[in-house]
Design an enzyme around this catalytic site. Structure first.
Site, PDB file in Angstrom:
ATOM      1  N   SER A  92       0.818  -1.205   0.000  1.00 23.31           N
ATOM      2  CA  SER A  92       0.000   0.000   0.000  1.00 23.31           C
ATOM      3  C   SER A  92       0.856   1.261   0.000  1.00 23.31           C
ATOM      4  O   SER A  92       1.622   1.494  -0.919  1.00 23.31           O
ATOM      5  CB  SER A  92      -0.960  -0.040   1.197  1.00 23.31           C
ATOM      6  N   ASP A 230      -1.971   6.265  -3.354  1.00 27.53           N
ATOM      7  CA  ASP A 230      -0.830   5.547  -2.807  1.00 27.53           C
ATOM      8  C   ASP A 230      -0.402   4.467  -3.800  1.00 27.53           C
ATOM      9  O   ASP A 230      -0.871   4.427  -4.938  1.00 27.53           O
ATOM     10  CB  ASP A 230      -1.170   4.957  -1.439  1.00 27.53           C
ATOM     11  N   ASP A 234      -5.727   2.211  -3.539  1.00 26.32           N
ATOM     12  CA  ASP A 234      -6.968   2.136  -2.761  1.00 26.32           C
ATOM     13  C   ASP A 234      -7.238   3.432  -2.001  1.00 26.32           C
ATOM     14  O   ASP A 234      -8.379   3.752  -1.683  1.00 26.32           O
ATOM     15  CB  ASP A 234      -6.982   0.929  -1.819  1.00 26.32           C
TER      16      ASP A 234
END
Length: 446
Positions: A92, A230, A234
């Site tokens: 992430s 990012d 998401d």
């Protein structure tokens, strides 16, 4: 094994090919026999994908590999491809040295605590149902999920002809946002559009400090807004038409106010600003608070009267469309709001904001410190919510004392509608934690 958003850590230390192999074996052994697998742009992801898919196949499961794709694309793809589960190899917003594993159910929701526990149990106890050579699963490549994701967003968001948007992809997997906005009629400029898992353009986490280039470009041009993602796409954060970073609590308030009506609820974690409560109160809606982590927000968003879920981290969930935080969808919905309501800066200025203070205190034993803090606050007869850490409601403000899930620190947050009150609550909470930390350290030193 699982944190607030899947498995995550440094490659070669916490996250290894051996771990990925074990998770793949556990998935298939747990009955997930058709698995969609994608990854973000980190080069280490190629090794982890190979290992995880080998584990799935070794226990008889079939793999549909989609390559580099945003996390929400893969999460949506589980149902589109009639699969049982989805896996994204990603860390992430973490630095390039990290990687991780996110697991998704057929509903598009992240694996909840029960499903995570089942996988962790199989991994920790090495309980796998290995197949013979005649029962091994297949691995096939599937194309077209990015286009289907873009199509799904276009069906939700109307024409945006004439809008000017800057998209900072952050060298990550979120290029579907720029592609979709162009197809919706926007004039689009991109920053850091080249996929590169070293994240040379800026750190992967998008925030006010890392998005200076985006803020300057939007402020110096005729852009109506800027959006940024990012590494796995998401999360979505925004810059208004004046080049100002939009505080994520206010972005949450804006989305929440847009979605919720009388008697409806919005799911948000315990560290969410009062600005969200106040934005919803005029519409007769309320906030239902969850533990910190988009997986917990998504769990709450399955309840029938919860129409939206969000985290100030930049994760936004529209449960009628998907239970996965969907950065590209959020970017396009925000652009649609700007096209309909006018300059984003003016809309944000209309929202109430309150002073909020945050800090962290280094501790050796988080559990022991939190135990002493709880004793203190309960002795003082505060109204305490222990859902995630200790959230104290003071009526005109709140404080949150919460142990970090990844670092040896205890985090302190305080907010009130009055600046002096916010400062007083913050100092009081900091004093309680500092005293607890000193007491634990003294006992350990004896």
């Amino acid at each position: 094994m699982f944190g607030t958003s899947g498995i995550r850590g440094e490659v070669g230390d916490e996250v290894t090919a051996e771990l990925a192999l074990s998770v793949g074996r556990a998935l298939a052994s747990e009955g997930y026999q058709r698995v969609v697998v994608g990854r973000d742009v980190r080069e280490s992801g190629t090794i982890l994908v190979d290992a995880l898919t080998a584990g799935v196949r070794e226990c008889g499961g079939d793999v549909l590999e989609v390559g580099v794709a945003p996390t929400p694309t893969v999460a949506r793809g589980v149902s589109w491809l009639e699969a049982d589960a989805g896996v994204v190899i990603t860390a992430s917003h973490n630095p390039a040295k990290d990687n991780g594993i996110k697991l998704w159910s057929a509903s598009g929701q992240a694996f909840d605590t029960e499903r995570q526990a089942a996988i962790a149990d199989r991994v920790e106890n090495e309980r796998y149902d290995l197949e013979s050579w005649t029962g091994l699963g297949d691995r096939k490549r599937h194309e077209g999920l990015l286009e289907r994701h873009a199509e799904a967003i276009r069906e939700t968001v109307g024409d945006l002809e004439g809008l000017h948007v800057v998209v900072d992809v952050g060298n990550g997997a979120g290029s579907v946002t720029a592609d979709t906005l162009v197809e919706l009629g926007c004039s689009v400029r991109t920053l850091n559009g080249q996929q590169d898992g070293r994240f040379p353009g800026r750190p992967s986490e998008p925030n006010a400090e890392t998005l200076e280039d985006l803020q300057q470009l939007v402020g110096a041009t005729d852009a109506d807004l800027g959006v940024a993602h990012d590494g796995d796409g998401d999360r979505m954060v925004a810059v208004d038409d004046r080049g100002r970073f939009v505080p994520k609590d206010l972005l949450l308030a804006l989305f929440a106010r847009e979605m919720a009506g009388d008697g409806e609820r919005v799911a948000a974690p315990v560290d969410t600003s009062l600005a969200v409560d106040d934005a919803l109160s005029a519409a007769g809606a309320t906030v239902t608070r969850t533990a910190v982590g988009d997986v917990y927000v998504a769990e709450r968003a399955t309840e029938p009267d919860v129409v939206f879920g969000g985290e100030p981290s930049g994760a936004w969930i529209w449960p009628d469309e998907t239970l996965c935080p969907d950065g590209p969808l959020a970017a396009c919905k925000l652009a649609a709001m700007a096209a309909r309501d006018g300059p984003l800066g003016e809309t944000i200025d209309d929202l109430e904001t309150y002073p909020i203070r945050r800090t962290s205190i280094d501790v050796e034993d988080r559990a022991a410190v939190m135990e002493r803090v709880e004793e203190t606050v309960r002795d003082r007869e505060f109204e305490v919510d222990a859902l995630d850490g200790l959230r104290i409601d003071h009526g005109d403000g709140w404080t949150l004392v919460r142990p970090s899930g990844t670092e040896p620190v205890v985090r302190i947050t305080a907010e009130a509608r009055d600046p002096e009150r916010a400062e007083a609550l913050f100092e009081d909470a900091r004093g309680i934690v500092a005293a607890a930390a000193d007491a634990v350290a003294s006992v350990d030193a004896e």
